[in-house]
Design an enzyme around this catalytic site. Structure first.
Site, mmCIF file in Angstrom:
data_model
loop_
_atom_site.group_PDB
_atom_site.id
_atom_site.type_symbol
_atom_site.label_atom_id
_atom_site.label_comp_id
_atom_site.label_asym_id
_atom_site.label_seq_id
_atom_site.Cartn_x
_atom_site.Cartn_y
_atom_site.Cartn_z
ATOM 1 N N GLU A 198 25.395 -25.687 24.026
ATOM 2 C CA GLU A 198 25.456 -26.320 22.707
ATOM 3 C C GLU A 198 26.368 -27.550 22.687
ATOM 4 O O GLU A 198 27.365 -27.598 21.950
ATOM 5 C CB GLU A 198 25.929 -25.309 21.655
ATOM 6 C CG GLU A 198 24.976 -24.136 21.496
ATOM 7 C CD GLU A 198 25.380 -23.169 20.386
ATOM 8 O OE1 GLU A 198 26.490 -23.302 19.862
ATOM 9 O OE2 GLU A 198 24.575 -22.283 20.064
ATOM 10 N N GLU A 383 20.138 -17.714 22.991
ATOM 11 C CA GLU A 383 20.981 -16.959 22.065
ATOM 12 C C GLU A 383 20.222 -16.703 20.779
ATOM 13 O O GLU A 383 19.587 -17.616 20.237
ATOM 14 C CB GLU A 383 22.244 -17.741 21.673
ATOM 15 C CG GLU A 383 23.356 -17.670 22.665
ATOM 16 C CD GLU A 383 24.619 -18.385 22.180
ATOM 17 O OE1 GLU A 383 25.365 -18.882 23.025
ATOM 18 O OE2 GLU A 383 24.836 -18.449 20.956
HETATM 19 C C1 FCB Z 1 26.807 -19.845 19.199
HETATM 20 C C2 FCB Z 1 27.800 -19.869 20.337
HETATM 21 C C3 FCB Z 1 28.276 -18.505 20.759
HETATM 22 C C4 FCB Z 1 28.547 -17.642 19.566
HETATM 23 C C5 FCB Z 1 27.343 -17.599 18.670
HETATM 24 C C6 FCB Z 1 27.482 -16.683 17.495
HETATM 25 O O1 FCB Z 1 26.785 -21.050 18.539
HETATM 26 O O2 FCB Z 1 27.216 -20.480 21.443
HETATM 27 O O3 FCB Z 1 29.399 -18.639 21.559
HETATM 28 O O4 FCB Z 1 29.651 -18.110 18.895
HETATM 29 O O5 FCB Z 1 27.083 -18.893 18.206
#
Ligand code: FCB
Length: 813
Positions: A198, A383
């Site tokens: 990110e 994620e």
């Molecule tokens: C993302 C992050 C991860 C965690 C999730 C909930 O943006 O990459 O580390 O904080 O959110």
């Protein structure tokens, strides 16, 4: 038993049998709807990141990162915590790996801590730090779990930051050196890499918004930081490929549909959303995959770009990782340098405990778009997950919320795959509850729960998603069970809410379902409407919702409903009765009328029905129970709300129930309504006194939702008045004259909060008012503190409902 051979305890065996099998569920061919549609080659995993789980911050030569510094600064982290231990994965990685394996997942995304490997970001390699990732990689491979290593998940070495951080081109060179060192050491076994996690979040939150490390707040940094992150990535990919040709190298970006506040017709907001999208997604994807910056970002970046940079960045990659949580909303804002700012999330949308909107369709939208606009690349959902409602009551350890969340997002993935997206893997965020950046330990994303506040894993507290199979191996239920003693059914509390199918009642029901994880019983007059609302709640939140026919204006209906509700408790259809929300209300206007029992209808509906319900049901409530009465401020002559409506009549139950009888002039509709609201407050106080006297800890609370155009008093006004009440202008006027402001969405949310939030446990005997969504404890009218009046009202109500000795609650005598 294999587990015995490995020296596993019984509880670990149980865990291994049942654990977290989202993967198992979905891979069990032809079974669930998700499973049917995921190919056999599809792979499942979960994720973590170094700073969030490792702990051991000053061990084995690790250097400081920008997050070490940031977390120590006052006020930066919600709970003031520092992840000095957090999940202690630096020491307990073998247990992590065992959990992943027990969960039947076959990939693990972790991150390598740059300052553990290069304590100052450059210079000599710290072998002891690198050894940790060596051990972790081997432990994963031994269990046939594919490692995915992220090289940079936001923990920049502090020393590098001091020499310019991402504002400097040089940091990219150091990043490439670090990537090479990792590849040399682990590349023979570790084949899958994510360069930067990110980059867009790190750029924006760390350098412009300032709520992430390094905590900078400068829109002018968008250009240089974006470009240097891209450049670093390009250099690292080049350098790693030069080392080995057998690596799969990708990126992971936070991708979201970027939407205009207020919908597409708001032209300026629409432009703001498009511009943001170019900076948020385009400025990272386009140079990597297309070799150029999008038009809207070009100007911001121009100063940072040097000759040859674009070809360095234009490396392409082996997959794109999508981190998806929720859509963003933007609005035009000419007060700042970017001319845009975050917009309001639409009212009434569901959110997780971190306040993120839950919208699975956004994931499909993102995947579809990557497929269409970037040449159908290989995709991985790197994620996705949700944060549980916080707190320590039973609801949090029941995982219906998470099950529902994940199922819905998996469906979105299959839909994107049906549309042609090449999605190959799905990583749930996260393996364990961990340290969630600026939220500290207040957010719980883990498949495996742990007592993060204690800073240490407590085996007694480790909970795990457990997959239950029916005989046909359909996943029927994923639930969380204490690791100790095997999978136990965890009981979710239940709230009974009258009039829970519409208005603030329904909004409150949604909040109870999504945030507080309560099962619900909706009670109301029209079974058809109640059923429709119940069905919606079941589908949207995966909770248990029962329905109950109840007309609070009719005493026989209340008795029938109470009998039925008790039967539900006895049969186990409903368990753990923790909240009774007396919400259904009579109409404000309308001619004088009498109920079936020949009592004046407003008083019978607002007061007598709920009074009887409480007598009949309080005995069945748990010790933590709460009874909440909605009681608008229209009764209170000291407030603007009260003044607008008029002075109340004497809260005398017998007189009110017989209003207009014997040729006497009836009270005006307004007085009938407002006086009945005063009576509910008197009930709340009297109930509180009785409960305390009986040594009960059930709380009795009165709640004023504020003026809501769709409910109560305003609902009965002519349509134009209702419409006017919703306009900004009227709201402004109402605010000026001191009328408390409500809305279906935030008053409903406040209602749910009063009914379930641990903070309000001690609010028994109090009156809480929601004004613009902010809850405060305030005194109601003087009359409502009159103990003599309250006592008389209570006793007279008993007479009016003809309460039989066997019906009377022992606690309320
Ligand atoms: C993302 C992050 C991860 C965690 C999730 C909930 O943006 O990459 O580390 O904080 O959110």
């Amino acid at each position: 038993m294999a587990n015995d051979k490995n020296g596993w305890t019984r509880r670990q065996f149980v865990l291994s049998l049942g654990a977290a099998a989202i993967a198992a569920g979905c891979e069990s061919k032809r079974r669930t709807s998700e499973a049917r549609r995921f190919p056999n080659t599809f792979r499942w995993g979960c994720g973590s990141s170094a700073f969030q789980v490792e702990g051991a911050l000053d061990v084995d030569g690790r250097g400081e990162s920008i997050w070490d510094i940031f977390a120590k600064q006052n006020g930066r982290i919600k709970d003031g915590s520092i992840p000095s231990k957090t999940c202690n994965s630096y020491y307990r990685y073998r247990e992590d790996v065992a959990l992943i394996s027990a969960a039947n997942l076959n990939s693990y995304k972790f991150s390598i801590s740059w300052p553990r490997v290069f304590p100052t970001g450059s210079g000599p390699l710290n072998e002891r730090g690198m050894d940790y990732y060596d051990r972790l990689t081997d432990a994963l491979l031994q269990r046939h779990i594919t490692p995915y290593a992220t090289l940079f998940h936001w923990d920049l070495p502090q020393r590098l930051y001091e020499s310019g951080g991402w504002m400097s081109r040089d940091t990219g060179e150091r990043f490439a050196d670090y990537a090479v060192a990792v590849t040399r050491r682990l590349g023979d076994r570790l084949k899958n890499f994510i360069t930067i996690n990110e980059a867009n979040v790190h750029m924006l939150l760390g350098h412009v918004v300032g709520n992430h490390a390094p905590g900078l707040h400068d829109a002018k940094l968008i250009g240089p930081v974006t470009h240097h992150l891209n450049l670093a990535q390009g250099r690292a990919i080049q350098a790693m490929r030069a080392q080995r040709s057998d690596l799969m190298i990708g990126v992971a970006l936070a991708l979201s549909p970027d939407r205009p506040e207020g919908g597409r017709i708001h032209l300026l907001n629409d432009i703001a959303a498009l511009a943001f999208d170019e900076i948020w997604s385009g400025a990272f994807l386009d140079p990597l995959l297309k070799g150029k910056y999008p038009l809207a970002a070009e100007q911001m970046l121009a100063d940072a770009v040097k000759a040859g940079d674009m070809s360095t960045i234009h490396q392409g990659c082996d997959f794109i990782g999508v981190n998806y949580y929720s859509p963003f909303y933007l609005k035009a804002d000419f007060s700042g340098p970017t001319f845009l700012s975050p917009g309001e999330t639409p009212a009434g949308v569901t959110q997780d405990a971190s306040g993120r909107e839950i919208d699975p369709s956004g994931l499909q939208e993102v995947l579809d778009r990557l497929t269409k606009d970037y040449g159908n690349p290989r995709l991985i959902v790197t994620e996705n997950g949700c944060s549980d409602p916080l707190g320590d009551h039973a609801a949090i350890i029941n995982d219906e919320f998470r099950i529902h969340y994940l199922s819905a997002h998996l469906r979105a993935v299959t839909q994107a795959m049906d549309n042609g997206s090449r999605v190959e893997r799905f990583f749930v965020w996260s393996l364990l509850d961990n340290w969630e950046w600026d939220s500290g330990f207040t957010s719980k994303f883990g498949l495996v729960a742990q007592n993060v506040n204690a800073g240490e894993r407590n085996p007694e507290e480790i909970l795990c998603l457990v997959c239950r199979y029916r005989r046909n191996r359909t996943v029927t239920r994923l639930t969380v069970a204490p690791r100790k003693g095997g999978p136990k059914e965890v009981i979710m509390p239940t709230a009974l809410i009258t009039g829970g199918h519409a208005g603030i009642g329904f909004e409150c029901a949604k909040q109870l379902a999504s945030r507080s994880r309560y099962n619900l019983v909706l009670a109301g007059r029209s079974m058809e409407r109640i059923e429709a609302a119940a069905q919606q709640l079941r589908t949207d939140y995966g909770i248990r919702v029962s329905t109950l026919k109840l007309d609070t204006s009719s005493l026989s209906s209340v008795r029938d409903a109470a009998t039925k509700f008790r039967a539900m408790l006895d049969s186990g259809e409903v368990d753990s009765f923790e909240a009774l929300l007396c919400n259904a209300g009579g109409y404000f206007g309308g001619p004088l009328s009498y109920s079936k029992d020949s009592y004046e209808t407003t008083f019978a509906t607002n007061c007598l029905g709920h009074f009887l319900l409480i007598e009949l049901l309080t005995e069945r409530m748990g010790d933590n129970g709460r009874i909440v009465f909605t009681a608008s401020g229209t009764h209170d002559p000291d407030t603007a709300d009260g003044k607008m409506v008029g002075i109340v009549a004497e809260p005398d139950a017998i007189a009110l129930a017989n209003d207009g009888r014997d040729g006497k002039k009836p009270l005006s509709a307004g007085k009938r309504y407002s006086t009945s609201k005063l009576c509910t407050i008197l009930y709340a106080y009297e109930l509180h006194r009785r409960l305390r006297r009986a040594g009960s800890s059930i709380a009795s609370i009165a709640f004023d939702p504020g003026a809501v155009p769709e409910t109560g008093l305003l609902r009965t006004m002519p349509k134009p008045v209702q419409w006017l009440a919703k306009t900004r202008f009227m709201k402004w006027i109402m605010k000026r004259v001191g009328v408390t402001q409500g809305s279906v969405s935030f008053s409903g949310a406040s209602f749910a909060q009063v009914a379930t939030d641990p903070t309000y446990r001690n609010g028994s005997g109090k009156y809480f008012q929601s004004n613009n969504g902010a809850l405060s404890d305030r005194r109601s009218s003087r009359l409502s503190y009159d103990e003599q009046r309250a006592l008389k009202l209570w006793n007279d109500s008993k007479t009016l409902v003809r309460l039989q000795p066997n019906e009377e609650s022992v606690q309320l005598r």
